[in-house]
Design an enzyme around this catalytic site. Structure first.
Site, PDB file in Angstrom:
ATOM      1  N   ASP A  97      10.207  14.921  12.138  1.00  0.00           N
ATOM      2  CA  ASP A  97       9.644  14.864  10.787  1.00  0.00           C
ATOM      3  C   ASP A  97       8.138  14.777  10.886  1.00  0.00           C
ATOM      4  O   ASP A  97       7.370  13.975  10.050  1.00  0.00           O
ATOM      5  CB  ASP A  97      10.109  13.317  10.089  1.00  0.00           C
ATOM      6  CG  ASP A  97       9.640  13.494   8.439  1.00  0.00           C
ATOM      7  OD1 ASP A  97       9.990  14.420   8.081  1.00  0.00           O
ATOM      8  OD2 ASP A  97       9.846  12.517   8.047  1.00  0.00           O
ATOM      9  N   ILE A 128       0.838  -1.311  -0.036  1.00  0.00           N
ATOM     10  CA  ILE A 128      -0.042  -0.031  -0.041  1.00  0.00           C
ATOM     11  C   ILE A 128       0.924   1.284   0.093  1.00  0.00           C
ATOM     12  O   ILE A 128       0.314   2.433  -0.141  1.00  0.00           O
ATOM     13  CB  ILE A 128      -1.083   0.136   1.124  1.00  0.00           C
ATOM     14  CG1 ILE A 128      -0.246  -0.104   2.574  1.00  0.00           C
ATOM     15  CG2 ILE A 128      -1.946  -1.184   0.982  1.00  0.00           C
ATOM     16  CD1 ILE A 128      -1.236   0.141   3.825  1.00  0.00           C
TER      17      ILE A 128
END
Length: 1013
Positions: A831, A698
């Protein structure tokens, strides 16, 4: 006493004995015990905060560090600031009869103004700032008649400031900043004849003019009313404030001229009038020779810069940006001995800059951009050795770059684009120790590119110049480069393979040069690349198939070259917003993903291409196949029979041999894997390993692939992240794996993705998470805007409404706040971005992807990183030029996410020189209505104030100065105030806008914005 003893009272000896009796000391001891009992009772009523556990019955109260005592041993002061107090102030505190000093700031004290303090009859100093007080300031506050100092700032007080406050005639300092006052402030404050400091900033008062009566405050040294909704003109009576040292009226709607008399105040040191509607000329007569900082930016001022500014020998900051000033900069400005900051950008100034600028002072900031200056840059700008930036773009400056700048190692940025500069760049400029941004586009610079760049240079823009020669192999050392734009130059030779190993490169623009040869096929580290433009060169050979594996590539232009061969099948993995392969020599079939009208102009002038979709103006591939030379039918039949026979025999023979081998191998392989669980599991490693197939893939990224794996027949899934690199773990990937296991294996929070277990072998690592049905926030916000051929699932074609976005913001803030403030050792994510905020089936947020996260040694302590990490568009500006970081880099990144939620824009959706954060600050700096910046797809009147608040919060979170950004704890508190309370109601937009931290969104000069672009 009997008469028998009376004669002895006359003897000196007995008098001495009586003097030495311990009776008076017993009285003092009893008072001390009483006050200790009072304090212990006070501690109990305040909820026994752990911060004052040292208070106990076995020690004297005067020895406790939070307590001060007078000469007679009685308690006179309580220092209870920042003690995590959450209870209301009890009446017990006024049982300390000699209490004169009470400081309870930086706590969580609720309720209205504590009238119980009226019984503290000797109180002189009261500090209740940074708490949760609500309601109005009472009209009878003058019962605290002995006060000389009162600080009620950064609370939630509302209504008017009562005129009775003027009855506190002994008051010297009055601080009411950063509340939610929505009424008026009284002119009666002018009766406080002893007032020395008055602070009323960051309040949403009714539009009010500055009372003329304030001119009566003859002892006033500080008048601070930033963002106080002031209107009208600055009264000339302020020129009567002969003691005034600081006048800050910034960010209001003041208009008219600046009173000439203001610049005659002998003690005036700091003058801030920026971001108003002031007009007319700056007073030309300047006699305030003590001025240290003058900021008149972002007004409508015209005329010239006063020559008298050259007399201000103490002046350190002169900021006149964003006005309508004209004429030349007075040469005397160059003689100022203390000048550090000179900002005059966005005016109509012309002529030559003072050639001795920087020679007589230690200049730090120099921004003269967007004017009409001509001539050369001053040669001695960096004579003081501390210059941080030279920003002079969009002028008519010419000549070479001063050679002295090549010896200026303090420089962080040079921005000279859009001028008429020429010649070669001094060698030292390329390698200046602290250089981060070098922006030289749109000039006539010449010479070659250097083999070595400054170690931390992240943005190199050289387009539209005359640079020539090859890109040197030394480009491999440009390891921190994020943007490399050298379009439209005379560069030649082959594009070196060394450029493909730059790990942080996001934008590579080399179009319009003379490059030849083939493109490097071994793309090692371009996992962050979003834009690649190589058009209008002479490149040849096949297009490397590795380009199709770049996960974030959104802009690809290879047009007008000599590429040949087929378009790589791997291009089916790309999801570009813009693709141009036209005017080459390509052949074969256009990949199915691009075989639609969205790419109608992407393949023009490639005569040998064909397409399946007849909508595109290319030959039909099936028709071409039929027209090709055919084999005889008998030959085809014979080939078919032989092929089928060989296949069947091979399958039968192999089936039995391979089946037994696979069974044995599977057992051996399974034994090589080690499972470490962090939750109760209802699956085994065999369940996971058997499902790591392409059908279950995915997603993929720089550190591995992600699979969706079913773990039972009920339809339950987990997400499996595989960190794997050519059968051998890369050192950096090993570190990312360790970081995720170390962090997610030890923390539990509803808004942080749950790590179920890890499964590891020598060459591969698997991280198994709970599965998030709705994938990432990034896809919801931006998926619909990208090409339909990108494979975005249908669910992402829905628009995420504002209430859902707001709850996502709160959820993500909860997760980050937990990491920063509630973990035993704080964690920096490093991040934070919308693609790392995952959404479950009910669209609740989870913070994910901790591969770059780091645990700090101590709370609040900066941590040293060996290299810059993160995602372009989300990285805090200080992260680009220092590896000493703290939690504020996450706050900056989360601010970008807030701006994404409010505007619907992508993080890199500024103009060619800016990111989303820079764009938002520019809109704010230009005075654009915030409503015009909000996402038009969801902007409704009922949400407008709430969206505006989130936009403002995004601004302050992305402030260039880390110290100005709030903590995540504060960010969460602001967002929670906009969520339903216990009664199911929400704060109004006006209430949200007035919460304390939002009041600190201050104007930032455009040069600071650009230096952090």
């Amino acid at each position: 006493m009997s008469k028998l003893h009376l004669p002895f009272l006359r003897t000196p000896l007995l008098l001495c004995v009586l003097v030495l009796l311990p009776l008076p000391f017993k009285v003092i001891s009893q008072d001390a015990n009483t006050e200790r009992t009072i304090l212990l009772d006070l501690k109990k009523q305040l909820g026994n905060p752990p911060s004052i556990q040292s208070w106990n019955s076995s020690s004297l109260a005067c020895t406790w560090k939070e307590v001060t005592c007078g000469d007679d041993g009685s308690v006179t002061g309580l220092h209870l600031g920042d003690k995590d107090i959450t209870e209301t102030i009890p009446p017990t505190v006024c049982d300390l009869k000699n209490l004169t000093f009470l400081n309870m700031n930086f706590n969580y004290i609720p309720g209205g103004f504590p009238k119980v303090l009226y019984n503290c009859t000797k109180l002189q100093y009261l500090d209740l700032s940074q708490n949760y007080f609500v309601g109005p300031i009472p009209d009878d506050i003058d019962k605290l008649s002995g006060l000389r100092y009162i600080d009620l700032g950064a609370n939630n007080f509302t209504g008017n400031i009562p005129p009775q406050i003027a009855n506190l005639t002994g008051l010297r300092k009055l601080f009411l900043y950063q509340n939610q006052f929505n009424g008026t402030f009284p002119k009666e404050i002018s009766k406080l004849s002893n007032l020395v400091e008055l602070e009323l900033p960051f309040n949403n008062f009714l539009p009010s003019s500055i009372p003329v009566e304030f001119g009566q405050l003859k002892k006033l040294r500080l008048l601070w009313m930033t963002r106080a909704n002031l209107i009208g003109e600055i009264p000339e009576s302020l020129a009567s404030l002969s003691s005034l040292e600081t006048l800050d009226l910034a960010e209001n709607d003041l208009e008219g001229k600046i009173p000439d008399e203001l610049f005659t105040l002998k003690n005036l040191t700091y003058l801030y009038l920026f971001h108003n509607n002031l007009s007319g000329e700056i007073p030309q007569r300047v006699e305030s020779l003590n001025l240290v900082e003058v900021d008149l930016g972002m007004n409508q001022l015209n005329g010239s810069i006063p020559e008298d500014f050259g007399k201000l020998k103490k002046l350190q900051l002169l900021s006149l940006f964003d006005n309508h000033l004209s004429g030349e900069v007075p040469p005397s400005i160059g003689l100022l001995p203390a000048l550090k900051t000179f900002k005059v950008f966005r005016n109509n100034l012309s002529g030559a800059l003072p050639p001795i600028m920087g020679l007589h002072s230690k200049l730090e900031e120099f921004d003269v951009s967007t004017n009409q200056f001509s001539g050369q840059l001053p040669e001695k700008l960096c004579a003081g050795g501390v210059l941080l930036g030279v920003v002079a773009f969009e002028n008519n400056l010419s000549g070479p770059v001063p050679r002295s700048l090549g010896n200026c190692n303090s420089l962080h940025t040079i921005q000279l684009f859009s001028n008429n500069f020429s010649g070669e760049i001094p060698a030292g400029v390329w390698t200046a120790t602290n250089m981060t941004y070098l922006m030289l586009s749109d000039n006539s610079f010449s010479g070659g590119l250097p083999s070595k760049l400054a170690w931390n240079l992240s943005r190199l823009e050289l387009s539209n110049n005359k640079f020539s020669g090859p890109i040197p192999p030394g480009v491999s050392s440009w390891v921190n480069l994020v943007v490399f734009n050298a379009s439209n130059n005379l560069l030649s030779g082959e594009i070196p393979v060394e450029i493909t190993i730059l790990p942080h490169l996001s934008n590579l623009l080399l179009d319009g040069n003379q490059f030849s040869g083939q493109l490097p096929s071994k793309i090692i580290s371009w996992k962050s690349l979003t834009s690649l433009s190589l058009s209008r060169n002479a490149l040849s050979g096949q297009i490397p198939k590795e380009i199709g594996s770049l996960p974030d590539l959104r802009y690809l232009d290879l047009s007008r070259n000599h590429f040949s061969g087929e378009i790589p099948l791997e291009f089916d993995q790309l999801k570009p917003v813009f693709l141009n392969l036209s005017s080459n020599h390509l052949s074969g079939k256009i990949p199915d993903q691009f075989d639609n009208l969205a790419y109608d102009y992407s393949f023009l002038n490639n005569s040998n291409l064909c397409a399946v979709n007849p909508v595109l103006n290319f030959p039909n591939c099936y028709a071409k196949l039929r027209d090709s030379k055919k084999l005889p039918s008998k030959t085809l039949a014979l080939i078919l029979v032989l092929t089928v026979t060989i296949f069947l025999v091979t399958m039968i023979v192999t089936l039995f041999v391979v089946r037994d081998y696979q069974r044995k191998k599977a057992k051996r392989d399974l034994a090589a894997w080690k499972l470490t669980s962090f939750q109760r599991l209802n699956f085994t490693e065999a369940n996971i390993l058997a499902s790591l197939t392409e059908n279950n893939l995915i997603g993929s990224g720089g550190s591995g692939k992600v699979y969706r794996v079913a773990i039972n027949r009920a339809g339950d899934y987990v997400a499996v992240k595989r960190i794997w690199n050519n059968e051998k773990m890369d050192h950096n990937l090993e570190k990312e794996f360790s970081a995720e296991v170390q962090i997610l294996g030890t923390i539990r929070h509803a808004n942080i993705v749950k790590l179920m277990c890890c499964i590891s072998s020598e060459s591969s690592k698997l991280l198994v998470y709970e599965f998030m049905e709705n994938q990432s926030l990034d896809r919801w916000l931006h998926g619909r805007k990208r090409s339909p051929s990108m494979g975005i699932s249908a669910v992402h074609n829905s628009v995420l409404d504002w209430p859902t976005r707001f709850q996502i913001a709160i959820g993500a803030a909860r997760g980050l706040s937990y990491m920063h403030h509630d973990c035993h050792t704080p964690i920096i994510h490093r991040d934070v971005k919308s693609s790392n905020i995952l959404l479950d089936s009910e669209l609740r947020a989870r913070i994910a992807d901790f591969g770059l996260a780091r645990i700090l040694a101590k709370q609040g302590e900066a941590h040293t990183m060996s290299a810059v990490a993160g995602s372009f568009g989300y990285m805090a500006p200080e992260y680009a030029y220092t590896t000493r970081v703290n939690e504020k880099i996450d706050v900056y990144s989360f601010g970008v996410v807030l701006l994404e939620l409010a505007t619907g824009r992508e993080p890199n959706s500024g103009d060619e020189h800016t990111s989303l954060a820079d764009w938002a600050w520019q809109q704010f700096g230009h005075g654009k209505p915030i409503a015009d910046c909000l996402d038009p797809e969801i902007k409704e009147p009922c949400f407008l104030q709430e969206m505006t608040t989130v936009f403002n919060l995004g601004l302050i979170c992305t402030h260039p100065l880390p110290s100005t950004r709030p903590s995540m704890k504060d960010v969460l508190e602001i967002l929670r105030r906009g969520s339903p309370d216990s009664n199911g109601e929400k704060k109004t937009g006006a209430e949200l806008d007035a919460v304390p931290l939002l009041g600190t969104v201050t104007s930032i000069s455009a040069t600071t914005q650009r230096e952090t672009a």
